[in-house]
Design an enzyme around this catalytic site. Structure first.
Site, mmCIF file in Angstrom:
data_model
loop_
_atom_site.group_PDB
_atom_site.id
_atom_site.type_symbol
_atom_site.label_atom_id
_atom_site.label_comp_id
_atom_site.label_asym_id
_atom_site.label_seq_id
_atom_site.Cartn_x
_atom_site.Cartn_y
_atom_site.Cartn_z
ATOM 1 N N ASP A 1 0.870 -1.173 0.000
ATOM 2 C CA ASP A 1 0.000 0.000 0.000
ATOM 3 C C ASP A 1 0.911 1.228 0.000
ATOM 4 O O ASP A 1 2.109 1.110 0.253
ATOM 5 C CB ASP A 1 -0.884 0.006 1.265
ATOM 6 C CG ASP A 1 -1.753 1.261 1.369
ATOM 7 O OD1 ASP A 1 -2.257 1.709 0.316
ATOM 8 O OD2 ASP A 1 -1.930 1.802 2.475
ATOM 9 N N SER A 2 0.340 2.401 -0.259
ATOM 10 C CA SER A 2 1.131 3.630 -0.184
ATOM 11 C C SER A 2 1.577 3.919 1.253
ATOM 12 O O SER A 2 2.513 4.669 1.460
ATOM 13 C CB SER A 2 0.320 4.810 -0.713
ATOM 14 O OG SER A 2 -0.830 4.992 0.082
ATOM 15 N N TYR B 1 -0.576 8.382 -2.490
ATOM 16 C CA TYR B 1 -0.662 8.154 -3.933
ATOM 17 C C TYR B 1 -1.868 8.894 -4.533
ATOM 18 O O TYR B 1 -1.870 9.213 -5.708
ATOM 19 C CB TYR B 1 -0.835 6.657 -4.231
ATOM 20 C CG TYR B 1 0.407 5.802 -4.095
ATOM 21 C CD1 TYR B 1 1.625 6.336 -3.682
ATOM 22 C CD2 TYR B 1 0.354 4.440 -4.393
ATOM 23 C CE1 TYR B 1 2.752 5.525 -3.555
ATOM 24 C CE2 TYR B 1 1.475 3.631 -4.284
ATOM 25 C CZ TYR B 1 2.670 4.176 -3.859
ATOM 26 O OH TYR B 1 3.784 3.370 -3.751
ATOM 27 N N GLY B 2 -2.896 9.147 -3.713
ATOM 28 C CA GLY B 2 -4.166 9.701 -4.208
ATOM 29 C C GLY B 2 -4.045 10.914 -5.124
ATOM 30 O O GLY B 2 -4.674 10.961 -6.167
ATOM 31 N N CYS C 1 -4.218 -1.000 -2.099
ATOM 32 C CA CYS C 1 -4.302 0.447 -2.282
ATOM 33 C C CYS C 1 -5.229 0.682 -3.465
ATOM 34 O O CYS C 1 -4.983 0.170 -4.554
ATOM 35 C CB CYS C 1 -2.906 0.989 -2.580
ATOM 36 S SG CYS C 1 -2.878 2.704 -3.117
ATOM 37 N N ASN C 2 -6.313 1.430 -3.242
ATOM 38 C CA ASN C 2 -7.280 1.609 -4.318
ATOM 39 C C ASN C 2 -6.749 2.460 -5.447
ATOM 40 O O ASN C 2 -7.051 2.210 -6.612
ATOM 41 C CB ASN C 2 -8.564 2.246 -3.777
ATOM 42 C CG ASN C 2 -9.280 1.330 -2.821
ATOM 43 O OD1 ASN C 2 -8.757 1.020 -1.761
ATOM 44 N ND2 ASN C 2 -10.466 0.876 -3.185
ATOM 45 N N THR C 3 -5.952 3.498 -5.104
ATOM 46 C CA THR C 3 -5.400 4.352 -6.157
ATOM 47 C C THR C 3 -4.542 3.509 -7.092
ATOM 48 O O THR C 3 -4.683 3.565 -8.314
ATOM 49 C CB THR C 3 -4.547 5.482 -5.535
ATOM 50 O OG1 THR C 3 -5.314 6.141 -4.522
ATOM 51 C CG2 THR C 3 -4.125 6.476 -6.587
ATOM 52 N N GLU D 1 -5.280 9.451 9.502
ATOM 53 C CA GLU D 1 -3.894 9.421 9.986
ATOM 54 C C GLU D 1 -3.719 10.299 11.223
ATOM 55 O O GLU D 1 -2.849 10.050 12.048
ATOM 56 C CB GLU D 1 -2.937 9.862 8.884
ATOM 57 C CG GLU D 1 -3.007 8.953 7.669
ATOM 58 C CD GLU D 1 -1.654 8.516 7.167
ATOM 59 O OE1 GLU D 1 -0.709 9.290 7.248
ATOM 60 O OE2 GLU D 1 -1.563 7.363 6.670
ATOM 61 N N CYS E 1 -11.060 3.202 -0.513
ATOM 62 C CA CYS E 1 -9.703 3.566 -0.081
ATOM 63 C C CYS E 1 -9.438 2.739 1.162
ATOM 64 O O CYS E 1 -10.291 2.688 2.063
ATOM 65 C CB CYS E 1 -9.618 5.061 0.225
ATOM 66 S SG CYS E 1 -8.064 5.557 1.009
ATOM 67 N N THR E 2 -8.279 2.105 1.219
ATOM 68 C CA THR E 2 -8.042 1.184 2.335
ATOM 69 C C THR E 2 -7.903 1.893 3.681
ATOM 70 O O THR E 2 -7.917 1.249 4.723
ATOM 71 C CB THR E 2 -6.809 0.284 2.069
ATOM 72 O OG1 THR E 2 -5.729 1.099 1.634
ATOM 73 C CG2 THR E 2 -7.128 -0.752 1.023
ATOM 74 N N HIS E 3 -7.754 3.233 3.654
ATOM 75 C CA HIS E 3 -7.775 3.978 4.918
ATOM 76 C C HIS E 3 -9.185 4.079 5.507
ATOM 77 O O HIS E 3 -9.343 4.271 6.707
ATOM 78 C CB HIS E 3 -7.287 5.413 4.716
ATOM 79 C CG HIS E 3 -5.815 5.610 4.879
ATOM 80 N ND1 HIS E 3 -4.924 5.371 3.860
ATOM 81 C CD2 HIS E 3 -5.070 6.037 5.931
ATOM 82 C CE1 HIS E 3 -3.705 5.654 4.275
ATOM 83 N NE2 HIS E 3 -3.758 6.061 5.531
#
Lengths: 268, 268
Positions: A10-11, A42-43, A73-75, A152, A184-186
């Site tokens: 992931d980013s 990355y977004g 990571c979706n992006t 975050e 988005c994985t966040h």
């Protein structure tokens, strides 16, 4: 049997939501995770750079022995999967398709909302994938650039968080979506705040859970009965990765090692 | 006379607040600006990486002919100035010292607040620089990681913006600061929202204005009477740089060129 580890990248720290599900469903597998904390996020970055970073990340995981790559990571999944599948010699699983299949399974009124980073939404990857499988679905999407910094910052249940989510989702809710993909994985970190805004009548699709399900179809198991090991690599400092990571996976993120990726990569 | 351009770099678009002041005060100078949009943000990154990126950025500007380097990024100024001054053959001006001098000049009760990114605040660069000049000053600082995404999202006068600023500043205001250093070149974008929270009794120190003043002492002028040119370089896509940039400098950010920086750099 294939004793090699599962590789996840992931980013940054968000992909640990995917790690957590995989670790739970595959307790006997070895897992290596790479978080590209030197180049996060990355977004907002360009497609070309996200592709370049994704290839470097996947190659690093393969050098570390990965038998399969999970793009958590979706992006990156939105823009880099074709390049990755062409250049990488092991199976690659992204987070888009599993989320899409689950959304189509759950929607009743065929109105699906998708939230994600600027890069993911701009790519229209979800829209295309959903309409590829079911043309009768309408897709409404919204880029939510403030949600990753919020997650975050750890403002999980903050007044500001609710206001920001309400603002981002207002148009989607006006469109009467009955299913919302957390693209988005966040975002699963903010799941309970999102649930408060959308209410009980909207299904939330958490890709992390769906990816773990899809992995079951593709994986050749390690075939060992003892617990698998976990190893974490990051490309920049580890403090935040440790603290946010612990709040995601519910235990210490350990061991963590630093690695430099660039034109070439090397361990430090 | 020195006909070479002034070089300015930042991690992204925030340094254009500094560019704007310099352009206004030095209309006849040529200016080149580099925004490292591929690696933004610097705030949460490690000291070593910020130093590495800063050196690459400065070298690029010097290759483009810069006669002086303005580090229009507080994170980079906080950690990379010694390395830059050692490795770079032209004068280097950071944003910390000018802000510090202005804060000390303006404070009456000797209680100074500093807000910045995680990297800037953690470095204690402001604290050390202030107490170096005036030991009687007390410094209270707060890392404000949500402010850069807010400024970039363009939520300049939003309810959420006021709530976030109020939360970040609450401790500093309890300490009765009478002067607040905007220790990040993005923050002047939010100046009026910050002003609303702190009220009229707190001086805001905008480093952009102070840097332009210090430049006057160091610069050898171009000695031409016609208007100077401006050129902008970025390391990733230009859309956001254009739109946010225009809102900062009040005119089109043009011409913009892409450049790749890494272990080595090349123009695209």
């Amino acid at each position: 049997m294939n004793k090699k580890p599962i590789g996840i990248f992931d980013s940054g720290v968000g992909g640990l939501t995917v790690y957590k599900e995989i670790r739970e469903q595959f307790p006997n597998e070895d897992i290596i995770y790479f978080g590209d904390t030197a180049r996060v996020p990355y977004g907002p970055k360009s497609k070309n750079n996200v592709i370049k970073y994704s290839i470097q990340n996947a190659r690093f995981l393969i050098q570390q022995g990965a038998k399969i790559i999970i793009v958590a990571c979706n992006t990156s999944s939105s823009v880099a999967l074709p390049a990755l599948r062409e250049l990488v010699e092991v199976p690659v699983i992204g987070v888009i398709q599993p989320g899409v299949r689950s959304a189509i399974k759950h929607t009743i009124n065929k109105k699906i909302g998708v939230i994600g980073t600027e890069g993911t939404i701009k790519s229209e990857a979800y829209q295309k994938a959903i309409q590829n499988l079911d043309k009768s679905c309408e897709v409404f999407s919204a880029a939510c650039p403030m949600l990753v910094p919020l997650a975050e910052e750890g403002w999980i249940d903050h007044e500001v968080t609710h206001l920001i989510i309400a603002e981002y989702l207002s148009v989607l809710l006006q469109k009467k979506i009955d299913t919302l993909v957390l693209g988005c994985t966040h975002y699963p970190i903010l799941k309970s705040a999102i649930k408060k805004i959308v209410g009980d009548n909207v299904n939330l699709v958490d890709s992390a859970i769906e990816v773990a399900k899809q992995l079951e179809e593709k994986i050749i198991h390690r075939g060992e009965s003892q617990k698998g090991s976990s190893k974490f690599f990051v490309s920049d400092k580890t403090e935040k990765f440790k603290t946010i990571g612990k709040s995601i996976i519910g235990e210490n993120v350990s061991p963590i090692q630093n690695v430099k990726l660039g034109e070439s990569w090397y361990l430090t």
